[in-house]
Design a protein around this motif. Sequence first.
Motif, PDB file in Angstrom:
ATOM      1  N   GLN A  24       0.835  -1.206   0.000  1.00 32.23           N
ATOM      2  CA  GLN A  24       0.000   0.000   0.000  1.00 32.23           C
ATOM      3  C   GLN A  24       0.873   1.259   0.000  1.00 32.23           C
ATOM      4  O   GLN A  24       0.586   2.219  -0.710  1.00 32.23           O
ATOM      5  CB  GLN A  24      -0.944   0.006   1.211  1.00 32.23           C
ATOM      6  N   GLU A  25       1.943   1.240   0.797  1.00 31.39           N
ATOM      7  CA  GLU A  25       2.848   2.388   0.838  1.00 31.39           C
ATOM      8  C   GLU A  25       3.528   2.581  -0.516  1.00 31.39           C
ATOM      9  O   GLU A  25       3.631   3.703  -1.016  1.00 31.39           O
ATOM     10  CB  GLU A  25       3.903   2.196   1.931  1.00 31.39           C
ATOM     11  N   PHE A  26       3.982   1.500  -1.129  1.00 23.97           N
ATOM     12  CA  PHE A  26       4.593   1.564  -2.446  1.00 23.97           C
ATOM     13  C   PHE A  26       3.622   2.145  -3.475  1.00 23.97           C
ATOM     14  O   PHE A  26       3.985   3.032  -4.255  1.00 23.97           O
ATOM     15  CB  PHE A  26       5.056   0.167  -2.882  1.00 23.97           C
ATOM     16  N   LEU A  27       2.385   1.652  -3.463  1.00 21.69           N
ATOM     17  CA  LEU A  27       1.378   2.139  -4.411  1.00 21.69           C
ATOM     18  C   LEU A  27       1.061   3.613  -4.179  1.00 21.69           C
ATOM     19  O   LEU A  27       0.880   4.373  -5.140  1.00 21.69           O
ATOM     20  CB  LEU A  27       0.111   1.289  -4.317  1.00 21.69           C
ATOM     21  N   LEU A  28       1.002   4.041  -2.915  1.00 21.56           N
ATOM     22  CA  LEU A  28       0.743   5.443  -2.604  1.00 21.56           C
ATOM     23  C   LEU A  28       1.872   6.323  -3.141  1.00 21.56           C
ATOM     24  O   LEU A  28       1.610   7.370  -3.747  1.00 21.56           O
ATOM     25  CB  LEU A  28       0.592   5.633  -1.094  1.00 21.56           C
ATOM     26  N   ILE A  29       3.104   5.902  -2.949  1.00 16.42           N
ATOM     27  CA  ILE A  29       4.248   6.669  -3.444  1.00 16.42           C
ATOM     28  C   ILE A  29       4.214   6.756  -4.971  1.00 16.42           C
ATOM     29  O   ILE A  29       4.434   7.818  -5.545  1.00 16.42           O
ATOM     30  CB  ILE A  29       5.572   6.056  -2.941  1.00 16.42           C
ATOM     31  N   GLU A  30       3.913   5.650  -5.626  1.00 15.43           N
ATOM     32  CA  GLU A  30       3.829   5.653  -7.090  1.00 15.43           C
ATOM     33  C   GLU A  30       2.695   6.552  -7.585  1.00 15.43           C
ATOM     34  O   GLU A  30       2.841   7.253  -8.588  1.00 15.43           O
ATOM     35  CB  GLU A  30       3.672   4.232  -7.627  1.00 15.43           C
ATOM     36  N   LYS A  31       1.582   6.547  -6.873  1.00 22.07           N
ATOM     37  CA  LYS A  31       0.452   7.415  -7.235  1.00 22.07           C
ATOM     38  C   LYS A  31       0.853   8.885  -7.089  1.00 22.07           C
ATOM     39  O   LYS A  31       0.535   9.699  -7.952  1.00 22.07           O
ATOM     40  CB  LYS A  31      -0.759   7.101  -6.355  1.00 22.07           C
ATOM     41  N   GLN A  32       1.564   9.206  -6.008  1.00 22.42           N
ATOM     42  CA  GLN A  32       2.017  10.581  -5.805  1.00 22.42           C
ATOM     43  C   GLN A  32       2.996  11.004  -6.889  1.00 22.42           C
ATOM     44  O   GLN A  32       2.944  12.132  -7.373  1.00 22.42           O
ATOM     45  CB  GLN A  32       2.640  10.732  -4.417  1.00 22.42           C
TER      46      GLN A  32
END
Length: 94
Positions: A24-32
């Motif tokens: 989830q953290e990885f996906l959030l960073i990629e989304k940002q």
Amino acid sequence: MSFSSDDSSFSSSTSGKDGDSELQEFLLIEKQKAQLNAQIHEFNDFCWDKCVDKPGSKLDSRTETCLTNCVERFIDVSLLITTRFAQLLQKSGM
């Protein structure tokens, strides 16, 4: 969990909630990152159209000043809008 930026694949050395939270953290960073890139393209397009009359091999000082001011105002307005929405959300209790 380890991520490889070279081939966008990852392997999980943990399971369960730890792996889920890392994903989830990885996906959030990629989304940002994607949102930042989209915003950069948006103000590039806007400021280019506004400031560049005819492209050349170098920017003249007027064009450079226009681009700098345009990008700075674009960022200022984006931050102002973001702050205002955050205030409204906070007031509404969300």
